[in-house]
Motif scaffolding. Structure first.
Motif, mmCIF file in Angstrom:
data_model
loop_
_atom_site.group_PDB
_atom_site.id
_atom_site.type_symbol
_atom_site.label_atom_id
_atom_site.label_comp_id
_atom_site.label_asym_id
_atom_site.label_seq_id
_atom_site.Cartn_x
_atom_site.Cartn_y
_atom_site.Cartn_z
ATOM 1 N N LYS A 2 69.149 43.198 34.216
ATOM 2 C CA LYS A 2 68.110 42.462 32.864
ATOM 3 C C LYS A 2 67.554 41.183 34.152
ATOM 4 O O LYS A 2 68.623 40.990 34.902
ATOM 5 C CB LYS A 2 68.867 41.715 32.200
ATOM 6 N N HIS A 11 57.675 30.240 23.618
ATOM 7 C CA HIS A 11 56.033 31.401 23.172
ATOM 8 C C HIS A 11 55.451 31.427 22.354
ATOM 9 O O HIS A 11 55.222 30.213 22.057
ATOM 10 C CB HIS A 11 56.929 32.007 22.232
ATOM 11 N N SER A 96 55.664 34.316 31.906
ATOM 12 C CA SER A 96 55.981 35.655 31.628
ATOM 13 C C SER A 96 55.424 36.683 30.582
ATOM 14 O O SER A 96 55.340 35.843 29.515
ATOM 15 C CB SER A 96 57.162 34.707 31.952
ATOM 16 N N TYR A 97 56.392 37.648 30.211
ATOM 17 C CA TYR A 97 55.717 38.324 29.436
ATOM 18 C C TYR A 97 56.872 40.012 29.450
ATOM 19 O O TYR A 97 57.834 39.961 29.717
ATOM 20 C CB TYR A 97 54.766 39.729 29.809
ATOM 21 N N GLU A 98 57.085 39.732 27.895
ATOM 22 C CA GLU A 98 58.225 40.754 27.340
ATOM 23 C C GLU A 98 57.371 42.409 26.726
ATOM 24 O O GLU A 98 56.892 41.542 25.468
ATOM 25 C CB GLU A 98 58.948 40.364 26.279
ATOM 26 N N ARG A 100 57.961 45.010 24.798
ATOM 27 C CA ARG A 100 58.576 46.329 23.400
ATOM 28 C C ARG A 100 57.728 47.043 22.671
ATOM 29 O O ARG A 100 56.652 47.413 22.625
ATOM 30 C CB ARG A 100 59.097 45.131 22.456
ATOM 31 N N VAL A 108 63.662 45.656 24.866
ATOM 32 C CA VAL A 108 62.702 45.289 25.818
ATOM 33 C C VAL A 108 62.484 46.395 26.987
ATOM 34 O O VAL A 108 63.618 46.823 27.177
ATOM 35 C CB VAL A 108 62.774 43.469 27.114
ATOM 36 N N GLU A 111 59.717 43.133 31.561
ATOM 37 C CA GLU A 111 59.010 42.100 31.383
ATOM 38 C C GLU A 111 58.468 41.588 32.887
ATOM 39 O O GLU A 111 58.650 42.470 34.014
ATOM 40 C CB GLU A 111 60.789 41.293 31.245
#
Length: 144
Positions: A2, A11, A96-98, A100, A108, A111
């Motif tokens: 992680k 967000h 930053s980005y997630e 999915r 996730v 990242e």
């Protein structure tokens, strides 16, 4: 494994992107370079949504970008990219980005992060973030 992402992040945007057949590589999963394209698309959509004022004289430049690949993405699916804003400096901010699958919102797959610097293109030097952009970064609206 992680990846630690900034605790102070906010967000700011979510976008869905239709995965294309051509996003896959010879091994049958999304090529690593495409994840950076997904983050780029989300970043540009967000900047356009907030009406960020950049033109041929000044605008955003990435000075670094990273991605941790946590799970394989495979065709077909829609990809969801959540964008976050972190630390804000004089002429830069952290994003930053997630990433999915839209049909698996609790998982996730990757990242990533990037440092974005506002640049005067004629001088080829960083410049202070425009006041309107700084205001939007400091007090972002609810994500779309």
């Amino acid at each position: 494994m992680k990846v630690e992402i900034m605790e102070t992040r906010k967000h700011v945007h979510t976008t869905k992107i239709a995965m294309r057949w051509g996003d896959m590589d010879a091994l049958g999963h999304v090529n690593n370079t495409i994840y950076f394209r997904y983050m780029e698309q989300a970043r540009i959509e967000w900047l356009q949504q907030i009406g960020s004022d950049f033109d041929s004289r000044h605008g955003p430049v990435l000075v670094n970008a990273q991605c941790s690949f946590l799970r394989q993405l495979k065709y077909p699916c829609d990809v969801e990219v959540k964008s976050y804003i972190g630390a804000i400096g004089r002429s830069s901010f952290e994003a930053s980005y997630e990433i999915r699958r839209a049909d698996m919102p609790d998982v996730v797959f990757a990242e990533g992060s990037a440092k974005i610097v506002w640049v005067d293109f004629d001088l080829e030097k960083s410049m202070p973030l425009p006041d309107d952009l700084r205001q939007l970064l400091t007090n972002p609206a609810s994500p779309a």
